[in-house]
Write a protein that holds these residues in place. Structure first.
Motif, PDB file in Angstrom:
ATOM      1  N   LEU A   1     -15.064  -9.252  -1.345  1.00  0.00           N
ATOM      2  CA  LEU A   1     -15.448 -11.051  -0.785  1.00  0.00           C
ATOM      3  C   LEU A   1     -14.195 -11.995  -1.653  1.00  0.00           C
ATOM      4  O   LEU A   1     -13.751 -12.557  -0.708  1.00  0.00           O
ATOM      5  N   LEU A   2     -13.531 -11.656  -2.844  1.00  0.00           N
ATOM      6  CA  LEU A   2     -13.034 -12.201  -2.929  1.00  0.00           C
ATOM      7  C   LEU A   2     -11.505 -11.757  -3.253  1.00  0.00           C
ATOM      8  O   LEU A   2     -10.507 -12.824  -3.725  1.00  0.00           O
ATOM      9  N   ALA A   3     -11.701 -10.027  -2.736  1.00  0.00           N
ATOM     10  CA  ALA A   3      -9.981  -9.961  -2.686  1.00  0.00           C
ATOM     11  C   ALA A   3     -10.213  -8.863  -0.995  1.00  0.00           C
ATOM     12  O   ALA A   3      -9.449  -8.158  -0.399  1.00  0.00           O
ATOM     13  N   HIS A   4     -10.628  -9.791  -0.551  1.00  0.00           N
ATOM     14  CA  HIS A   4     -10.703  -9.385   0.929  1.00  0.00           C
ATOM     15  C   HIS A   4      -9.251  -8.919   2.016  1.00  0.00           C
ATOM     16  O   HIS A   4      -9.649  -8.186   2.750  1.00  0.00           O
ATOM     17  N   GLY A   5      -8.773  -9.682   1.673  1.00  0.00           N
ATOM     18  CA  GLY A   5      -6.779  -9.275   2.147  1.00  0.00           C
ATOM     19  C   GLY A   5      -6.934  -7.794   1.370  1.00  0.00           C
ATOM     20  O   GLY A   5      -6.268  -6.536   2.691  1.00  0.00           O
ATOM     21  N   PHE A   6      -7.122  -7.291   0.181  1.00  0.00           N
ATOM     22  CA  PHE A   6      -6.444  -6.551  -0.210  1.00  0.00           C
ATOM     23  C   PHE A   6      -7.774  -5.167   0.249  1.00  0.00           C
ATOM     24  O   PHE A   6      -7.307  -4.072   0.849  1.00  0.00           O
ATOM     25  N   LYS A   7      -8.678  -5.544   0.474  1.00  0.00           N
ATOM     26  CA  LYS A   7      -9.988  -4.863   1.021  1.00  0.00           C
ATOM     27  C   LYS A   7      -9.413  -3.752   2.524  1.00  0.00           C
ATOM     28  O   LYS A   7      -9.537  -2.939   3.406  1.00  0.00           O
ATOM     29  N   ARG A   8      -8.782  -5.169   3.138  1.00  0.00           N
ATOM     30  CA  ARG A   8      -8.161  -5.009   4.386  1.00  0.00           C
ATOM     31  C   ARG A   8      -6.743  -4.038   4.859  1.00  0.00           C
ATOM     32  O   ARG A   8      -6.792  -3.063   5.534  1.00  0.00           O
ATOM     33  N   HIS A   9      -6.698  -4.126   3.230  1.00  0.00           N
ATOM     34  CA  HIS A   9      -5.020  -3.396   3.660  1.00  0.00           C
ATOM     35  C   HIS A   9      -5.341  -2.249   3.119  1.00  0.00           C
ATOM     36  O   HIS A   9      -4.870  -0.649   3.886  1.00  0.00           O
ATOM     37  N   VAL A  10      -6.844  -1.605   2.053  1.00  0.00           N
ATOM     38  CA  VAL A  10      -7.266  -0.195   2.031  1.00  0.00           C
ATOM     39  C   VAL A  10      -8.062   0.513   3.239  1.00  0.00           C
ATOM     40  O   VAL A  10      -7.919   1.153   3.237  1.00  0.00           O
ATOM     41  N   ASP A  11      -8.819  -0.104   4.165  1.00  0.00           N
ATOM     42  CA  ASP A  11      -9.340   0.001   5.264  1.00  0.00           C
ATOM     43  C   ASP A  11      -7.890   0.839   6.034  1.00  0.00           C
ATOM     44  O   ASP A  11      -8.094   1.637   6.988  1.00  0.00           O
ATOM     45  N   TRP A  12      -6.688  -0.366   6.245  1.00  0.00           N
ATOM     46  CA  TRP A  12      -5.971   0.251   6.839  1.00  0.00           C
ATOM     47  C   TRP A  12      -4.807   1.575   6.555  1.00  0.00           C
ATOM     48  O   TRP A  12      -5.114   2.621   7.157  1.00  0.00           O
ATOM     49  N   LEU A  13      -5.731   1.120   5.084  1.00  0.00           N
ATOM     50  CA  LEU A  13      -4.669   3.043   4.758  1.00  0.00           C
ATOM     51  C   LEU A  13      -5.188   3.863   5.240  1.00  0.00           C
ATOM     52  O   LEU A  13      -5.086   5.118   5.409  1.00  0.00           O
ATOM     53  N   ASN A  14      -7.226   4.029   4.959  1.00  0.00           N
ATOM     54  CA  ASN A  14      -7.546   4.772   5.271  1.00  0.00           C
ATOM     55  C   ASN A  14      -7.358   5.613   6.469  1.00  0.00           C
ATOM     56  O   ASN A  14      -8.531   6.440   7.213  1.00  0.00           O
ATOM     57  N   SER A  15      -6.566   4.522   7.472  1.00  0.00           N
ATOM     58  CA  SER A  15      -7.045   4.774   8.950  1.00  0.00           C
ATOM     59  C   SER A  15      -5.075   5.814   9.219  1.00  0.00           C
ATOM     60  O   SER A  15      -5.520   6.172  10.491  1.00  0.00           O
ATOM     61  N   LEU A  16      -4.816   6.108   7.970  1.00  0.00           N
ATOM     62  CA  LEU A  16      -3.173   6.662   8.540  1.00  0.00           C
ATOM     63  C   LEU A  16      -3.666   8.675   7.987  1.00  0.00           C
ATOM     64  O   LEU A  16      -3.619   8.410   6.729  1.00  0.00           O
ATOM     65  N   LEU A  17      -3.798   9.723   8.320  1.00  0.00           N
ATOM     66  CA  LEU A  17      -4.129  10.391   8.088  1.00  0.00           C
ATOM     67  C   LEU A  17      -3.162  11.389   8.018  1.00  0.00           C
ATOM     68  O   LEU A  17      -2.552  11.802   7.543  1.00  0.00           O
ATOM     69  N   THR A  18      -2.187  11.732   9.409  1.00  0.00           N
ATOM     70  CA  THR A  18      -1.901  12.439   9.694  1.00  0.00           C
ATOM     71  C   THR A  18       0.007  12.225   9.487  1.00  0.00           C
ATOM     72  O   THR A  18       0.180  10.936   9.323  1.00  0.00           O
ATOM     73  N   PRO A  19       1.011  12.701   9.874  1.00  0.00           N
ATOM     74  CA  PRO A  19       2.553  12.766   9.545  1.00  0.00           C
ATOM     75  C   PRO A  19       2.066  12.032  11.048  1.00  0.00           C
ATOM     76  O   PRO A  19       3.490  10.625  10.329  1.00  0.00           O
ATOM     77  N   GLU A  20       2.260  11.834  11.514  1.00  0.00           N
ATOM     78  CA  GLU A  20       2.906  10.761  12.522  1.00  0.00           C
ATOM     79  C   GLU A  20       2.417   9.519  12.533  1.00  0.00           C
ATOM     80  O   GLU A  20       2.754   8.651  12.649  1.00  0.00           O
ATOM     81  N   ALA A  21       0.882   9.806  12.234  1.00  0.00           N
ATOM     82  CA  ALA A  21       0.240   7.544  11.622  1.00  0.00           C
ATOM     83  C   ALA A  21       0.813   6.923  10.722  1.00  0.00           C
ATOM     84  O   ALA A  21       1.643   6.158  11.394  1.00  0.00           O
ATOM     85  N   ILE A  22       1.429   8.064   9.738  1.00  0.00           N
ATOM     86  CA  ILE A  22       2.116   7.804   8.210  1.00  0.00           C
ATOM     87  C   ILE A  22       3.408   7.129   8.758  1.00  0.00           C
ATOM     88  O   ILE A  22       4.213   6.401   8.888  1.00  0.00           O
ATOM     89  N   PHE A  23       3.870   7.942   9.494  1.00  0.00           N
ATOM     90  CA  PHE A  23       5.460   7.282  10.262  1.00  0.00           C
ATOM     91  C   PHE A  23       5.368   6.132  11.185  1.00  0.00           C
ATOM     92  O   PHE A  23       6.562   5.793  10.715  1.00  0.00           O
ATOM     93  N   LEU A  24       4.651   6.255  11.681  1.00  0.00           N
ATOM     94  CA  LEU A  24       4.390   4.613  12.467  1.00  0.00           C
ATOM     95  C   LEU A  24       4.954   3.768  12.260  1.00  0.00           C
ATOM     96  O   LEU A  24       4.704   2.722  12.293  1.00  0.00           O
ATOM     97  N   ALA A  25       3.921   3.750  11.011  1.00  0.00           N
ATOM     98  CA  ALA A  25       3.228   2.783  10.508  1.00  0.00           C
ATOM     99  C   ALA A  25       3.684   2.517   9.217  1.00  0.00           C
ATOM    100  O   ALA A  25       3.883   0.699   8.543  1.00  0.00           O
ATOM    101  N   ARG A  26       5.297   3.288   8.602  1.00  0.00           N
ATOM    102  CA  ARG A  26       5.835   2.736   7.814  1.00  0.00           C
ATOM    103  C   ARG A  26       6.687   1.406   7.173  1.00  0.00           C
ATOM    104  O   ARG A  26       6.960   0.894   6.608  1.00  0.00           O
ATOM    105  N   PHE A  27       6.942   1.097   8.498  1.00  0.00           N
ATOM    106  CA  PHE A  27       7.554  -0.678   8.821  1.00  0.00           C
ATOM    107  C   PHE A  27       6.466  -1.642   8.586  1.00  0.00           C
ATOM    108  O   PHE A  27       7.089  -2.944   9.211  1.00  0.00           O
ATOM    109  N   ARG A  28       5.530  -0.945   8.758  1.00  0.00           N
ATOM    110  CA  ARG A  28       4.406  -2.640   8.306  1.00  0.00           C
ATOM    111  C   ARG A  28       4.245  -2.706   6.941  1.00  0.00           C
ATOM    112  O   ARG A  28       3.945  -3.625   7.050  1.00  0.00           O
ATOM    113  N   ASP A  29       4.383  -1.904   6.969  1.00  0.00           N
ATOM    114  CA  ASP A  29       3.284  -2.179   5.095  1.00  0.00           C
ATOM    115  C   ASP A  29       3.724  -0.932   4.314  1.00  0.00           C
ATOM    116  O   ASP A  29       3.642   0.800   4.823  1.00  0.00           O
ATOM    117  N   SER A  30       3.493  -0.359   3.057  1.00  0.00           N
ATOM    118  CA  SER A  30       3.589   0.514   2.461  1.00  0.00           C
ATOM    119  C   SER A  30       2.349   1.543   3.054  1.00  0.00           C
ATOM    120  O   SER A  30       1.382   1.167   3.042  1.00  0.00           O
TER     121      SER A  30
END
Length: 399
Positions: A137-166
């Protein structure tokens, strides 16, 4: 610690690098999670970065009880200095893992991540899903970032997402030491050191993936470095992201026959102030043929290779290698795309604001989607994919 038949200490499989400053009581939890690993063939190189509390005494106690904990102590120099000290003090292990003093490993973390790389020789780095250890609740932005990170599993997904955030949680990573030998170690500068390293390794062709298991608790204390240091501010992320995005655009789309005045046309989806602030700096970068630039923010390259650099880095002029042309090819934003009828038809920063009907057709150009509202990028991607555009070829999600 394992020994060879001659009585010498055997080289472990994994070196875990743990830089710490004023870790205090949180440190014990992190070190206990290492001691509980089911893969026992590891060393932990813990570097005290000039702590002013009892961190060093705690580290000494752990090292006295378990020889796998190896210690180094340096004057306060920051996380990059500590990680360089860890590399210098480590054994020549085939794998290097990261851990922060306020995080915790799952007992199977090292076992699962080393097994992943041994089964996937084409992958150079493996992360994992992480559990958010803060207040959602206090860090909902960071929690949302963690959820996004956890959706990126494959080399292709990580490569395509690299210019959005780490795309990786830094303390969740384990990678081959050979990547360090081939592509270098952490750089020190006004940018997030881990994101710059991931972008540099990806730019060099390294492949990265994640295990589907959750193997790390990523805690979020209020004094976490990413919350307090300027190197992790939005501007710092934008600066390093822009550099590598420009490199990718120019390497992929610039034409040697276009000459020094050549321009790579780019259409930007997003005409708002934030989108413009993040996209326009792309035009400052140049691509040169036949030489290498020298100065801050550049890396040496061999004769005849392509070199990329911004004409100004940190306010200082970048020197140009003798014989190279400072007016090298560059990116040119040709139009802004927006769906707001109040914006369409205007001119902003000298470019027209157009509706989606003005997008180049698939295969005819590159579209950069710079939409800052949460979920807007995904909506734009779905719209483009439904019309035959290919992500990574015809369009790219940026931030």
């Amino acid at each position: 610690m394992k020994m060879t038949c001659s009585g010498e200490a055997a080289v472990p499989r994994v070196s875990v690098f743990l830089p710490v400053r004023n870790g205090g009581a949180l440190l014990d939890r992190a070190l206990a999670s290492l001691k509980a690993q089911t893969l026992e063939d590891w060393e932990c190189v813990a570097v005290d970065d000039g702590s002013e509390d009892d961190t060093w005494a705690r580290l000494q106690a752990w090292a006295a009880a378990d020889r796998r904990f190896r210690l180094a102590r340096i004057p306060h120099g920051g996380i990059v200095a500590a990680l360089h000290a860890a590399l210098a003090a480590s054994s020549p292990t085939p794998y290097i893992a990261r851990l922060d003093a306020d995080d915790e490993c799952h007992p199977d973390r090292l076992a699962r991540q080393t097994a992943f790389l041994e089964a996937r020789p084409e992958v150079g780095l493996v992360g994992c899903r992480v559990r958010f250890g803060g207040d959602p609740l206090l860090a909902h932005g960071f929690k949302r970032h963690v959820d996004w990170l956890n959706s990126l599993l494959t080399p292709e997904a990580i490569f395509l997402a690299r210019f959005r955030d780490s795309p990786l949680a830094h303390p969740s990573t384990l990678f081959r030491r050979s990547l360090v030998v081939a592509h270098g170690w952490y750089a020190d500068g006004p940018f997030p050191e881990d994101y710059e390293l991931w972008l540099r390794w990806l730019d060099s062709g390294a492949r990265m993936a994640k295990t589907p298991e959750t193997l790390l608790t990523w805690n979020d204390p209020p004094d976490r470095l990413t919350r307090t240091h300027d190197n992790y501010a939005e501007e710092a992320f934008t600066r390093v992201r822009t550099r590598y995005l420009a490199r990718w655009l120019l390497r992929r789309y610039a034409l040697p026959q276009a000459g020094a005045a050549g321009r790579v046309p780019v259409t930007v989806w997003g005409a708002g102030r934030v989108s413009r602030r993040r996209a326009l700096p792309l035009e400052r970068f140049r691509m040169l043929y036949g030489g290498a630039p020298a100065g801050a923010g550049s890396e040496p390259r061999g004769q005849g290779q392509t070199a990329f650099f911004p004409p100004h880095v940190g306010g200082a002029r970048v020197a140009v290698h003798p014989g190279s042309n400072q007016e090298g090819q560059s990116v040119r934003i040709t139009a802004w795309i927006d769906i707001d009828p109040r914006k369409i038809g205007n001119r902003v920063a000298g470019r027209p604001v157009c509706g989606r009907e003005a997008l180049p057709p698939p295969g005819a150009g590159i579209i950069l989607v710079f939409l800052s509202a949460w979920g807007a990028g995904e909506e734009a991607a779905a719209w483009l994919l439904a019309r035959g555009y290919r992500e990574g070829k015809d369009f790219l999600l940026c931030s």
